[in-house]
Design an enzyme around this catalytic site. Structure first.
Site, PDB file in Angstrom:
ATOM      1  N   LYS A 177       9.703  -4.976  11.614  1.00  0.00           N
ATOM      2  CA  LYS A 177       8.468  -4.635  10.896  1.00  0.00           C
ATOM      3  C   LYS A 177       7.241  -4.572  11.802  1.00  0.00           C
ATOM      4  O   LYS A 177       6.319  -3.831  11.528  1.00  0.00           O
ATOM      5  CB  LYS A 177       8.197  -5.675   9.805  1.00  0.00           C
ATOM      6  N   ASP A 220       5.167  -4.679   0.617  1.00  0.00           N
ATOM      7  CA  ASP A 220       5.527  -6.049   0.200  1.00  0.00           C
ATOM      8  C   ASP A 220       4.406  -6.671  -0.644  1.00  0.00           C
ATOM      9  O   ASP A 220       4.667  -7.314  -1.669  1.00  0.00           O
ATOM     10  CB  ASP A 220       5.778  -6.940   1.422  1.00  0.00           C
TER      11      ASP A 220
END
Ligand code: NDP
Length: 288
Positions: free
Chosen positions: A73, A109
């Site tokens: 990420k 997220d």
């Protein structure tokens, strides 16, 4: 329904290691099928050292986009052509969209977290929040809540691995959003109690209480649970953490992080296809 791969089928997927356990392929492929979208989503076990060459190949093959798990990420950022505001502030990308050949990084997220708590009637705008933790999930939730109009976020973390990151997160929120953020040592129980007393939402974004450590809790002082407080745990295994159980026993509403996973996927799906994921159908199929 039979899945038909045609000469025009586009693909995308998940990059990271390990990925075999992920629910994302099932969730996205079922949504593509349900809506008749000619795409498939696969999981690719990719370690950090192979990320750059993988992203180059995916770009050449004109994927619709892809997701990333940790640790990719953060590493992927230097390989992209642009970032959304949330991804830039969080410093991590979980979703990449191929926009006419340009790879743009997003972070869904936090959107997933905020949508999952809104579903329970919790309003972020104008609210004061205490957030435990400063890792990946905490940063995503904090930044998204700040972008969505939270008035104050009190971040509490232990003075350990991510303490400096927590400081940077607070600075970023104060510099780049209208929200005011501060940092407290998780072990300073008086300061923490004062902040929770002023908050309407207490979010646990540490891994404390996650299986197998189900008897653990980041909050030992039960007197902090006041009637105006909702407790939200990003953990979903177990479904009811000790923190949630303690909060409920003191009369608070408490929710787990199960639907954060669903809604981060739904937000990625929207970015890739411009369509809404059939979340009720996906919830019935994979989350019940
Ligand atoms: P990270 O490792 O990035 O962060 C973990 C955080 O918890 C850090 O702030 C860490 O502090 C803190 N922490 C860990 N152990 C302790 C402890 N014993 N006492 C106090 N603080 C502690 O993990 P993630 O942010 O990726 O994940 C955190 C949790 O969120 C996990 O349980 C994960 O399963 C869940 N999650 C849920 C998602 C969902 O969709 N619902 C999505 C992503 C994560 P330090 O750095 O000092 O160790």
């Amino acid at each position: 329904m039979q899945y038909a791969i045609s000469g025009k089928t586009r693909f995308g997927g998940l990059l990271g290691s390990p990925v075999a356990h992920s629910l994302s392929p099932a969730m996205h492929n079922a949504s593509f099928q349900k809506l008749g979208i000619d795409c498939v989503y696969l999981a690719f076990d990719v370690t950090q050292d192979r990320l750059e060459q993988t992203v180059r190949v995916l770009r050449e093959l004109n994927v619709f986009g892809f997701n990333l798990t940790m640790p990719c990420k953060k590493t992927v950022i230097g390989m992209l052509d642009g970032l959304s505001t949330a991804a830039r502030l969080i410093g991590a990308v979980n979703t990449v969209v191929n926009q006419d050949g340009k790879l743009i990084g997003h972070n869904t997220d936090g959107i997933g977290y905020v949508e999952s708590i809104r579903e329970n009637g919790i309003e972020i705008e104008g609210s004061e929040i205490t957030l435990l933790g400063a890792g990946g999930a905490a940063a995503a939730a904090a930044v998204q809540m700040a972008l969505d109009g939270a008035r104050k976020i009190h971040i509490a973390n232990r003075r350990s691995r991510s303490w400096e990151e927590a400081g940077r997160l607070v600075d970023t929120i104060n510099r780049e959003t209208q929200c005011r953020a501060d940092l407290t040592d998780l072990s300073d129980s008086d300061a923490l109690a004062e902040r929770i007393a002023a908050s309407s939402l207490l979010t646990n974004a540490t891994s404390v209480g996650m299986a197998p450590g189900v008897d653990e809790t980041p909050i030992r002082d039960l007197s902090v649970f006041h009637p105006g407080l909702t407790v939200s745990d990003v953990i979903y295994n177990p479904r009811e953490t000790r923190l949630m159980r303690d909060a409920r026993e003191q009369g608070c509403r408490a929710y787990n992080g199960m639907y954060m996973l669903l809604y981060q996927g739904a937000a990625a799906f929207r970015l890739w296809t411009g369509r809404e994921m059939p979340v009720e159908y996906i919830r019935e199929q994979f989350f019940s």
